[in-house]
Scaffold this motif. Structure first.
Motif: not given
Length: 346
Positions: A153-164
């Motif tokens: 969940t956190a990985w998708r939030m930050l890396i995929d959806r959030g493009s950190l």
């Protein structure tokens, strides 16, 4: 077998640990001898009752678990008896446009094992083979059984959806929880400057150990004002907010111009003010995210298996004490994950 279960929605006193029928695998299913599982806040919401979600009773909760394959259905080709596996809880149809396009988290039938269907906090569980990932021999069962949901969940939030991007600044709210402490580790690994909030100094020390550069006790100070002061009134590039109503206005205030909020939940309520004036004037983005695709889950779990990321485990209890495990989450006691183990394995 024995399983954690409840036959009606309610407080913790509805939870029982008792006999349940032994599982048989369907054509694409696997039976797993559960060695360890972990709680998530969705277990609490499911027990209390979610609007629009009708459960088959009695319901077995639990979206996180790991164990050994003991039986497989006739069409299973990814796993054999004896394999070590962990549950990846997101369920999709595999046929709709979103599944065909590679993002089953948008599936029209999307649900979660343990929330929309029977879960895995039992001695044995039947799980679709599509919802299992392999676990290397060197990984402890408690780690394997507590990593999947929060880290994907956190990985998708930050890396995929959030493009950190490396060099950006991130504020992680509720850093002592499952998703929060995973997000701190992922943001630090990505090269971001990490701000984290929690309610006690002890929790903040754990957040630092996970990689937070700056910590804020939100019980003692307003985190939006603190972010403004510490960033020279600039704000941060991203806020990770899974809390909702109670924090959303201050999350918007904490953002730099052009910044973005990424959210995967609303534990304090889903109806904050929209804040449209701040959103359009500062050109902010509000981004939703749920679970992860199989590829994203595999990517982040490889980093758990090799030790780059570690789920912090605050308490391990036998499944017969599942009500006490729920209390630890409801009372916000400690930092990290609460693990339950079948009494026969404890």
């Amino acid at each position: 077998m024995k399983a954690v279960q409840f036959s009606e929605h309610g407080d913790r006193d509805v939870i029982e640990y008792g006999e349940f029928s032994d599982p048989d695998p369907g054509r694409n299913e696997v039976v797993v001898d559960i060695k360890a599982g972990a709680l998530n806040h969705l277990d609490i919401w499911t027990r209390r009752g979610l609007p629009g979600v009708e459960l088959e009773m009695p319901h077995i909760p639990g979206s996180d678990a790991a164990g050994i394959v003991t039986d497989v259905g006739p069409d299973v080709d990814r796993f054999d008896v004896g394999d070590r596996v962990a549950v990846s809880a997101g369920v999709s149809c595999g046929r709709c446009e979103f599944c065909r396009d590679g993002d089953p988290t948008l599936c029209i039938r999307y649900g979660i094992i343990g929330e929309h269907q029977r879960g895995v906090h039992a001695e044995y569980a039947t799980v679709p083979e599509a919802n299992l990932v392999s676990v290397p021999d060197h990984v402890d069962w408690e780690i394997a059984g507590s990593a999947s949901l929060v880290f994907q969940t956190a990985w998708r939030m930050l890396i995929d959806r959030g493009s950190l991007n490396a060099g950006e600044s991130v504020l992680v709210l509720g850093a002592s929880g499952g998703v929060g402490h995973a997000a701190v580790q992922i943001a630090a690994h990505a090269g971001a400057e990490v701000y984290a909030t929690a309610s006690t100094d002890e929790k903040l020390e754990y957040a630092k150990a996970c990689g937070a550069d700056h910590v804020i006790n939100y019980e003692r100070t307003d985190f939006a004002s603190e972010i403004s002061d510490r960033t020279g009134r600039r704000g941060v590039d991203m806020v990770v907010d899974h809390i909702g109503e109670a924090t959303y206005p201050d999350s918007l205030k904490s953002l730099a111009k052009g910044g973005r909020i990424v959210t995967c939940g609303a534990t304090t309520g889903p109806h904050p003010g929209a804040g449209l004036n701040r959103i359009f004037w500062n050109q902010l983005s509000v981004i939703g995210s749920t679970m992860a695709t199989p590829g994203q889950a595999d990517e982040v779990l490889e980093l758990v298996w090799d030790g780059t990321f570690t789920p912090r485990i605050r308490e391990t209890l036998p499944m017969s004490e599942a009500a006490d495990a729920h209390a630890l989450l409801e009372n916000r006691e400690g930092f990290g994950k609460v693990v339950v183990i079948p009494d026969s394995e404890y």
